[in-house]
Every structure is written in C-alpha cells, then in structure tokens.
Design an enzyme around this catalytic site. Structure first.
Site, PDB file in Angstrom:
ATOM      1  N   ASP A  13       0.806  -1.226   0.000  1.00  0.00           N
ATOM      2  CA  ASP A  13       0.000   0.000   0.000  1.00  0.00           C
ATOM      3  C   ASP A  13       0.835   1.269   0.000  1.00  0.00           C
ATOM      4  OD1 ASP A  13      -2.220  -1.681   0.117  1.00  0.00           O
ATOM      5  OD2 ASP A  13      -2.266  -1.631   2.309  1.00  0.00           O
ATOM      6  N   LYS A  58       1.754   2.083  -5.157  1.00  0.00           N
ATOM      7  CA  LYS A  58       2.275   1.515  -6.418  1.00  0.00           C
ATOM      8  C   LYS A  58       1.349   1.814  -7.595  1.00  0.00           C
ATOM      9  CE  LYS A  58       2.361  -2.478  -4.297  1.00  0.00           C
ATOM     10  NZ  LYS A  58       2.128  -2.076  -2.893  1.00  0.00           N
ATOM     11  N   GLY A  64      -4.563  -4.264  -3.799  1.00  0.00           N
ATOM     12  CA  GLY A  64      -5.542  -3.218  -4.089  1.00  0.00           C
ATOM     13  C   GLY A  64      -4.737  -1.996  -4.486  1.00  0.00           C
ATOM     14  N   HIS A  65      -4.696  -1.687  -5.769  1.00  0.00           N
ATOM     15  CA  HIS A  65      -3.864  -0.583  -6.262  1.00  0.00           C
ATOM     16  C   HIS A  65      -4.779   0.559  -6.690  1.00  0.00           C
ATOM     17  CE1 HIS A  65      -0.259  -3.457  -7.170  1.00  0.00           C
ATOM     18  NE2 HIS A  65      -0.645  -3.469  -5.922  1.00  0.00           N
ATOM     19  N   GLN A  71       2.017  -6.062  -3.143  1.00  0.00           N
ATOM     20  CA  GLN A  71       2.465  -6.173  -1.746  1.00  0.00           C
ATOM     21  C   GLN A  71       3.765  -5.366  -1.559  1.00  0.00           C
ATOM     22  OE1 GLN A  71       1.341  -9.538  -3.285  1.00  0.00           O
ATOM     23  NE2 GLN A  71      -0.518  -8.471  -2.747  1.00  0.00           N
TER      24      GLN A  71
END
Ligand code: GDP
Ligand code: IMO
Ligand code: MG
Length: 423
Positions: free
Chosen positions: A13, A16, A40-41, A223
């Site tokens: 988080d 990215k 979750g990007h 990650q």
C-alpha cells in the site's frame, strides 16, 4: 532493452498503483508478476478513484499492453467483476490485456481453505485478505494447482473435481462448512467461460520479444518487500516473491534484462494484518497519520496500523532488491506534524544497539531509536515543482537520501496523478 521494475519497500500500500499509472506513458507494456486479488492498487485522475486488484495499473493509458504474468494467482470471478466495472471506459480488454497460460487459478475452495487455516490459527492468524492466495500458491508449489491453460483443456472439469476433492477432505478435517460452495462454484464456472474469451498466451515470449525489439516494459509489484515469502516478517507475510527476483521468475525475464529498480515507500509506515511493526504508534500521532492518509485497506477496508519511517527496514529492502531510484509517497500526510521522527536503529532488551532490521523472534522487544527532524507544518497544496517545497521537506528528503544512499527522484504529495513531483 531492459525491463524496469517497480516495487513496494514496506508492507504494501505504498502507492504503487498511482505511480505505475503515472509512469505508464513512458512504457509499451505494464506487467504484473506476482500476488493476486490480495492487492488493491488505487489510481486517481479526472476526479475519479479506481481500485485495481488483478488488472495491471497501465490499463487506463492509451496504447499500453497490460500483461498478467505466470507468477500471478488469478481469481476468474474477481477478474470478471473488475473488467465489468470498467465497461464504461471502453477499454478493449481483448486487445490490451494478455494473461499467461501459466498463471495459477484460484478456486472457490482455495478461499474456503484460507478462511479455515486463519480460523485454526486463533490469535496467531496472519490477517490474510482471505482471497485464497496462500492455499493457491501451496498447490502451485505442491504441483497440484490448475493453471489458466488448463481451462482450455477438455478435461478441465475432471481436473477441477480431483483437486476440489482433496480440498474437501482438508476442509472436513477443519470442520469447515461447505454450504456456500455450490453458489461459489456456479459463479466460478460462469467466470471461466468469460475468461476463455480473453487473450490467453505464453506471455514470456511476448515480454522477451518486446524487449528485444526495443520496447519498454515496466513490471508492477504487488504487496511489499517486508511481506516477501522469504525475506518478510515470516510467517506474517504473503505467499509470493515480492522482490526484483520475483519479477524475473514471474514473467520469464532473465536477471540480466533488469534495468531500473524503482523502490517506493511512504514518508511514514503502515501495515495491515498481523505481525511485527517496530515503529508502530498507538497514540494521537498514529491516529493522525491514519486520518490524514486515509489509511484503510483498499481490498478489505481494514484500518491500517501506522508508525514512523523505519530506516533499517528500508535499507534492507533496498539491499535485497537492488533499488536504483527511490520514490517517496504521501509526503502531504505529514503536513501537520511539528516534528518528524525516523527510526535509525533499535535498542535490544539486553541494552545493546543494532541498526539491522530484525523482524523475527524477539524483535517485538526491540525499541526503536529515533532521529528527530523539524516538520514543514504547512500545506503542500500549491506545490508544483521541487523548488516549491518548504525547506524542512527538502531537508527530510536530503536526510533520507544521505542515509539510504539511493537518490529520491520523485515525491508524491497527493493521491491524484498530477500530485507527483520529480526531483
Ligand atoms: P498500492 O497498493 O501500493 O497501490 O497502494 P494503495 O492504493 O493500496 O494505497 C495507497 C493509498 O494512498 C491510495 O488510497 C492512494 O490513492 C493514496 N495515495 C497515493 N499517493 C498519495 C500521496 O502522495 N498522498 C496522499 N495523501 N495519498 C496518496
Ligand atoms: P498491495 O499490492 C498490504 C497482507 C495481508 C496479510 C498478509 C497476508 O495493495 O500493496 P494474503 O492475503 O496475501 O494471505 O495476506 O499480507 N497483504 C497486504 N497488505 N497491501 C497488499 O497489497 C497486501 N496483500 C497482502 O493484510 O497481513
Ligand atoms: Mg494496496
């Protein structure tokens, strides 16, 4: 041409998605190489916020080919939902997205196993996103998993049933209810049919041919280094190689073809899920970071744990990944702090001091030793160039560069694409 790699250097988080979307116009291909829907990007532009889980973050840019590599574990149900949610953007997924036939498929029972394992661990649970990541990688390494290419074979259903029977016997052992399974399976097989309409190819040939013909490829990590299966805070990690080396095995690109390694970190630290976090704050400062940084998980909505920047951790991540450029994210979140602390080492229970990261064993007893810097204590709203930065922020960047011995070439001062300052 060499492939550039972008990686998170902390516990995920870091931002990215934002940076890949920002950099994508410089590339012809953006490729994911590990992880799956646990990621979750977040991307923000034109006043809209998007969260991508499996689709690479180059998808909103014109003429960018997006690849999901062999190292990824893919949930067809999640992918279908993601693609459907983006319908209004008229993205040509058949053309702009290619999926490796060697990528591993997440089955409904992998998600149930994830939940069963976590439940059985009680207060030692990992804090998994419960997307089936661990059990799917287990089957991959155990040489039992189904791959994207298997979906195209006429005996896919038989292979599926064989594996699910193994899973059922484990779930029985854990006395885990299977009552939701028929509904999950119905969704799964519908998604498999949809999936077959996508571009399913041997992506290692595509990536290597692209590099050979002079095209630019960006590998997008998921990650972060401290969640890496080997070097992270084991067992509180994810199940893939989140490192530069993982980009090689997850895409079929040789180490000699790696170019720049962009390491991205927040100006502070966060972690979601369980496990050691030496600089974690339990006071008003931590609460302020969570509030100002909107630190709630993009995949699970869980509150992220917050704390000061940890230099031994960053140095370690830089070392194992060969980072060539650093990007510092979310500087604006520290706008309201009069003083900023940076952990330079730890004091151990026996009174000795170390500046090496230790995330296993008795590390929870390691007390961070802090260097204090003056905060800029003002808004960065109007900042558009590095020269506009308040002096205290420039001092913070200079101090970190000096300690980390890698240049910080970009500083992010807001979630929007435009809030990106090159140094
Ligand atoms: P990722 O998983 O590394 O892509 O990061 P996430 O998207 O899960 O979390 C990063 C969060 O920070 C998202 O909500 C982004 O919109 C947001 N973000 C990214 N860069 C910045 C920044 O410079 N400032 C602020 N305030 N938010 C940012
Ligand atoms: P992005 O790509 C932050 C964490 C989970 C848990 C541990 C294992 O958005 O940075 P898993 O679901 O892999 O079994 O969870 O890893 N985790 C993440 N934390 N960002 C992520 O991805 C994460 N993916 C997994 O919270 O502690
Ligand atoms: Mg995320």
């Amino acid at each position: 041409m060499k492939m550039d790699v972008l990686l998170g250097l902390q516990w995920g988080d870091e931002g990215k998605g934002k940076v890949v979307d920002y950099l994508a116009p410089d590339y012809e291909i953006v490729a994911r190489f590990q992880g799956g829907p646990n990621a979750g990007h977040t991307l923000e532009f034109d006043g809209i916020k998007h969260v991508l889980h499996q689709i690479p973050s180059g998808i909103f840019r014109q003429n960018i080919h997006n690849i999901i590599g062999n190292g990824v574990v893919l949930d067809p149900v999640v992918l279908r939902k993601e693609i459907e949610a983006l319908k209004k953007f008229n993205i040509d997924f058949k053309k702009n997205l290619a999926i490796s036939k060697k990528a591993t498929i997440i089955l409904p029972t992998h998600k149930l196993l994830d939940a069963a394992y976590e439940k059985s661990k009680g207060d030692k649970k990992i804090g998994s996103t419960l997307k089936g990541i661990g059990p799917t990688y287990q089957d991959k390494i155990g040489r039992m998993a189904l791959r994207v290419g298997d979906m195209l074979s006429p005996d896919f259903k038989e292979k599926y049933t064989e594996l699910v029977q193994r899973h059922q016997s484990i779930l029985d052992y854990y006395q885990f209810s299977l009552k939701n399974l028929p509904a999950l399976e119905a969704d799964f097989f519908e998604a498999v049919e949809f999936f077959k309409s996508l571009q399913l190819v041997e992506t290692e040939f595509e990536v290597n041919a692209a590099l050979k013909s002079g095209k630019r490829v960006l590998a997008e990590g998921a990650q972060g280094a401290l969640l890496d299966i080997d070097f992270g805070s084991y067992p509180f990690v994810t199940s893939s190689s989140t490192m530069t080396a993982g980009a090689c095995t997850g895409l079929g690109v040789p180490p000699t073809s790696i170019g720049e390694v962009f390491g991205i970190f927040k100006a502070y630290c966060t972690r979601v899920g369980s496990g050691p976090f030496p600089t974690e704050l339990f006071d008003a400062d931590g609460e302020k970071m969570r509030r100002e940084g909107n630190e709630f998980g993009s995949t699970t909505g869980r509150a992220r744990r917050c704390g000061w920047l940890d230099l031994p951790a960053l140095k370690y991540s830089i070392m194992i990944n060969g980072v060539t450029q650093l990007f510092m994210m979310k500087a604006d979140v520290l706008n309201g702090f009069e003083e900023i602390k940076v952990c330079t080492g730890y004091e151990l229970p026996d009174g000795t001091h170390t500046d090496r990261l230790i995330l296993t064993g008795s590390d929870q007893d390691a007390k961070p030793v802090y260097h204090r810097l003056k905060g800029w204590n003002c808004s960065l709203q109007e900042v558009t160039t590095y020269a506009d930065f308040p002096e205290a922020l420039r001092n913070y960047v200079d101090y970190l560069e000096g300690e980390l011995e890698v240049p910080i070439t970009m500083v992010s001062v807001g979630p929007d694409r435009k809030k990106t300052i090159l140094k």
